[in-house]
Scaffold this active site. Structure first.
Site, PDB file in Angstrom:
ATOM      1  N   THR A 125      42.890  25.460   6.619  1.00 49.23           N
ATOM      2  CA  THR A 125      42.412  23.948   6.349  1.00 49.23           C
ATOM      3  C   THR A 125      41.245  23.664   6.554  1.00 49.23           C
ATOM      4  OG1 THR A 125      43.140  21.789   7.230  1.00 49.23           O
ATOM      5  CG2 THR A 125      43.463  23.867   8.458  1.00 49.23           C
ATOM      6  N   TYR A 165      47.255  20.111  15.275  1.00 46.48           N
ATOM      7  CA  TYR A 165      47.165  20.695  13.852  1.00 46.48           C
ATOM      8  C   TYR A 165      46.178  21.600  13.576  1.00 46.48           C
ATOM      9  CZ  TYR A 165      47.057  21.273   8.844  1.00 46.48           C
ATOM     10  OH  TYR A 165      47.173  21.753   7.429  1.00 46.48           O
TER      11      TYR A 165
END
Length: 348
Positions: A125, A165
């Protein structure tokens, strides 16, 4: 050729299964079926003959051992399984770590136990770069922009894991990269920006473009966190899975590499100041929204430099934003009952 897709019943996962199956691979979809839409996507994969679906959890090495014993060995493993929302990671950091960091390690170890090791593609990501507060941005009427980076963020941008995250995905990112260096495994990391398309059951916490389209079509409340001028590069899922396929074909070039992947500078949108009018035009009506505080770690701008993927693998996006949005809206309209069922919406 045999391919395993962890998280194969998710949005990107089911498209990956379908793409590799169409290319002649025998595909196994491995998923714990915990996300909304997973069961529907798994049913679609098996109905179309794209994959055999196996229920299991990447957090459990015994589930992976059973997968390999019953369906392996594999030529390609596409690791997509994990926790996907920044907000959820803040609420439950341990669960986020186990799903993303521990899950990635478990998958890598399962792959390392097989000789020769399969090709491993990892879905990382842009959040591994953090808030990038040191990168200068300027404000225009409808968007924030980089002041000095017209081509976007390259793979040379320093890592700065921000949010649980970002930490958990960044941990997996670095493990996947290092297994190529330490063990010689053919692994590839893709640091992905905003991916969208059909079969994406977007929710407020993840999949913003799909969520806005779905919420608008069902006349659900839409909240904008921040000023709505945050810019992202967006990439249609078909373009992403085509890159996965190219990376497998050119693994001797791609092995051990990290690629930033998104729509790039030519496919950018501000999340509401620009996307809102585009969506209103597609639906033929105005869409009311409310505004809330910025979320922690939210980047005012993130645009991928996709130069490396183009130069080394010959890949570039083919599907423009308006075409891609049209396909997404059309799919939601055509599958209105399914979307309502999966997201818990009442139909009129």
């Amino acid at each position: 050729m045999r391919c395993c897709v962890t998280g194969g019943a998710g949005f990107i996962g089911c498209h990956s299964c379908a793409e590799f199956a169409r290319d002649g691979f025998q595909v196994v979809c491995f998923d714990n079926m915990s996300r909304r839409g997973s069961a529907a996507n798994a049913h679609w994969l098996e109905e179309q003959g794209y994959a055999v679906c196996v229920q299991g959890d990447v957090r459990k090495p015994e589930d992976l051992a059973r997968l390999w014993a019953n369906h392996g060995p594999f030529d390609v493993v596409i690791h997509l399984a994990g926790q996907v929302a920044v907000t959820q990671s803040v609420l439950a950091p341990r669960e986020d770590f186990e799903a993303n960091a521990l899950g990635a390690l478990n998958v890598l170890e399962a792959c390392r136990s097989q000789q020769p090791s399969p090709i491993v593609l990892y879905s990382s990501t842009n959040k591994v770069y953090g808030g990038m507060e040191e990168v200068a941005v300027i404000e225009n009427p409808t968007r924030w922009m980089y002041r000095d980076l017209p081509e976007g963020i390259s793979e040379r941008q320093p890592l700065d894991f921000h949010s649980p995250y970002g930490c958990s995905k960044g941990c997996g990112d670095q493990y996947v990269r290092d297994y190529a260096r330490i063990y010689g495994m053919p692994t590839v990391v893709f640091r992905q920006s905003c991916i969208y398309g059909p079969r994406q059951f977007g929710i407020e916490d993840q999949g913003w473009l799909a969520w806005f389209a779905i919420a608008a079509l069902f006349e659900r409340p839409i909240a904008i966190y921040g000023d709505g001028k945050q810019v992202r590069d967006v990439l249609h899922v078909d373009d992403l899975v085509r890159l996965y396929r190219i990376a497998v074909e050119r693994i001797e070039t791609a092995r051990g590499q990290v690629y930033n992947v998104g729509g790039g500078p030519d496919s950018t949108l501000s999340i509401w100041a620009e996307f809102g009018p585009m969506l209103e035009e597609a639906l033929g009506r105005s869409i009311p929204v409310t505004y809330n505080m910025w979320r922690p770690g939210d980047q005012p701008v993130y645009v991928s430099s996709i130069k490396k993927a183009h130069q080394e693998l010959g890949w570039e996006p083919r599907i423009g934003v308006r075409e891609g949005l049209g396909s997404l809206v059309a799919w939601v309209q055509e599958h209105r009952e399914l979307v309502a069922q999966e997201l818990g919406f009442a139909l009129d």
